[in-house]
Design a protein around this motif. Structure first.
Motif, PDB file in Angstrom:
ATOM      1  N   CYS A   1       0.801  -1.224   0.000  1.00 18.26           N
ATOM      2  CA  CYS A   1       0.000   0.000   0.000  1.00 18.26           C
ATOM      3  C   CYS A   1       0.834   1.274   0.000  1.00 18.26           C
ATOM      4  CB  CYS A   1      -0.956  -0.011   1.189  1.00 18.26           C
ATOM      5  SG  CYS A   1      -0.155   0.328   2.782  1.00 18.26           S
ATOM      6  N   GLY A   2       2.064   1.198   0.528  1.00 16.92           N
ATOM      7  CA  GLY A   2       2.939   2.366   0.549  1.00 16.92           C
ATOM      8  C   GLY A   2       2.747   3.270   1.739  1.00 16.92           C
ATOM      9  N   SER A   3       1.675   3.061   2.536  1.00 15.96           N
ATOM     10  CA  SER A   3       1.407   4.026   3.600  1.00 15.96           C
ATOM     11  C   SER A   3       1.193   3.403   4.974  1.00 15.96           C
ATOM     12  CB  SER A   3       0.191   4.874   3.222  1.00 15.96           C
ATOM     13  OG  SER A   3      -0.918   4.038   2.951  1.00 15.96           O
ATOM     14  N   CYS A   4       1.135   2.080   5.081  1.00 14.43           N
ATOM     15  CA  CYS A   4       0.950   1.457   6.401  1.00 14.43           C
ATOM     16  C   CYS A   4       2.275   1.551   7.187  1.00 14.43           C
ATOM     17  CB  CYS A   4       0.503   0.001   6.237  1.00 14.43           C
ATOM     18  SG  CYS A   4       1.817  -1.123   5.723  1.00 14.43           S
TER      19      CYS A   4
ATOM     20  N   CYS B   1       3.741  -5.472   4.324  1.00 13.21           N
ATOM     21  CA  CYS B   1       2.586  -4.569   4.209  1.00 13.21           C
ATOM     22  C   CYS B   1       1.336  -5.162   4.863  1.00 13.21           C
ATOM     23  CB  CYS B   1       2.311  -4.280   2.735  1.00 13.21           C
ATOM     24  SG  CYS B   1       0.830  -3.282   2.469  1.00 13.21           S
ATOM     25  N   SER B   2       0.671  -4.354   5.666  1.00 13.20           N
ATOM     26  CA  SER B   2      -0.517  -4.859   6.363  1.00 13.20           C
ATOM     27  C   SER B   2      -1.771  -4.787   5.507  1.00 13.20           C
ATOM     28  CB  SER B   2      -0.718  -4.107   7.682  1.00 13.20           C
ATOM     29  OG  SER B   2      -0.834  -2.727   7.443  1.00 13.20           O
TER      30      SER B   2
ATOM     31  N   CYS C   1       5.094  -0.369   5.357  1.00 12.88           N
ATOM     32  CA  CYS C   1       5.538   0.252   4.109  1.00 12.88           C
ATOM     33  C   CYS C   1       6.337   1.517   4.395  1.00 12.88           C
ATOM     34  CB  CYS C   1       4.334   0.570   3.222  1.00 12.88           C
ATOM     35  SG  CYS C   1       3.630  -0.878   2.405  1.00 12.88           S
TER      36      CYS C   1
HETATM   37 ZN    ZN Z   1       1.573  -1.212   3.391  1.00 12.96          ZN
END
Ligand code: ZN
Length: 363
Positions: free
Chosen positions: A92-95, A106-107, A98
């Protein structure tokens, strides 16, 4: 374009005609030339496991390779015509993981065209709704592995399982001098681990498996460096120690399949050298009995590894391009898109890890 879609869990895929997607400004469109067909797909598509299927009907297919056909208006580092493998791992890039630079943790992780690891992974699958059993898919440039001309689309369609093995071997720091044991050496993961360990310089590779015909094929890959044991022919730990100077192996890669017996893995753990690491990349579900005191006194580790980074995919591609990694021993069986259900049925027969079953969506 034509795409194979899952309409109902456990039912055959259907070839449907849908609109060819337009890449978003920061994505690319890939014309798929080959997509891998892997043993686990039948179980995932049954919908009976924990995995989160994408919203149905779902375009599916995991390991796509092909040619970039179009780039989004804001894409700068990709060009039309480039030959690529699309790493389907969606992070996702934002958890928290990440943001800490750990996309494999990544969650909200998901596989494009396959499944999500969590209910909220669906959002990412909706961003990239086409799987590799399609004439075209969209992808982000960050997930593209460039393929040297020496690597065929069919060989690269095997990168998912190869990369899974590669990441585990790197985790185990396999290199020149390593003595390595592979449990489940005759399967898709095990054969990949063998080819990669040879490329990475492992001195001795000790393979455990059941299929005698495939065991002989694995041995023939490098008779001076590989020994194989048919399970049941000798006590596992004694046999492994016999080929590792009595000390045991530096690394154990366990590729046991979902229904395998944990007792074989437990026996192989008995042949770990002091300081060694065992890494699980299989789907073994049976509880595993270990003696924690041995792990303390011997400074042993038991770890899990799942998938690989796009950077690791590029390393494999470059190794294959330079001739360090020999993928020529994989025997491709290619099906047209209309034969997708036959391909999925064939892989269920577990023909052995050197057989590389792919679909060519442009046929
Ligand atoms: Zn993530």
């Amino acid at each position: 374009m034509r795409t194979a879609r899952l309409h109902e869990p456990g039912q055959p895929l259907r070839i449907d005609t849908v609109d060819t997607p337009e890449p978003r400004p920061r994505d690319v469109l890939v014309q798929v030339k080959a997509c891998g067909v892997i043993p686990n797909m039948h179980a995932i598509f049954s919908g009976r496991l924990w995995n989160q299927l994408p919203p149905l009907p779902a375009s599916v297919g995991l390991d796509a390779t092909g040619v970039i056909a179009k780039i989004g208006s804001e894409v700068t580092d990709a060009a039309v015509g480039e030959r690529v493998y699309v790493n389907p791992w969606l992070a996702c890039g934002s958890c928290p993981y990440c943001r800490a630079g750990e996309p494999l943790l990544c969650s909200a992780a998901a596989f494009q065209g396959y499944f999500g690891f969590f209910p909220h992974s669906v959002r990412q699958m909706l961003d990239y709704p086409f799987g590799g059993f399609s004439e075209y898919i969209t992808a982000s440039p960050q997930r593209l592995v460039r393929l040297p001309e020496q690597v065929t689309f069919e060989q690269a369609a095997r990168f998912g399982y190869l990369g899974t093995s590669f990441a585990a071997l790197r985790m185990g720091q396999v290199g020149g001098g390593s003595t390595l044991a592979i449990n489940g050496v005759t399967g898709t993961l095990g054969v990949g681990a063998t080819l990669l360990a040879l490329a990475m310089g492992a001195t001795r590779i000790l393979g455990l498996g059941r299929n005698r015909e495939v065991l002989a094929q694995v041995k023939a890959l490098a008779p001076g460096r590989i020994e194989v044991l048919a399970l049941g022919d000798a006590p596992i730990a004694d046999w492994l120690r016999g080929y590792s100077g009595g000390l045991g192996v530096d690394v154990l890669i366990d590729c046991s399949a979902r229904g395998a017996a944990a007792a074989n893995t437990a026996a192989a753990l008995g042949a770990l050298k002091r300081g060694a690491v065992a890494i699980n990349i299989g789907a073994l579900t049976e509880p595993l009995a270990i003696e924690p005191i041995r792990f303390m006194t011997g400074r042993l580790q038991f770890k899990g590894s799942n998938w690989f980074t796009t950077g690791e995919g590029q390393l494999m591609a470059d190794m294959a391009g330079a001739g360090v990694l020999d993928l020529s021993k994989l025997a491709t069986r290619a099906y047209p898109l209309a034969g997708i259900n036959e391909a999925l049925a064939e892989v269920q027969k577990r023909p052995g890890g050197l057989i590389n079953i792919v679909v060519n969506p442009d046929r």
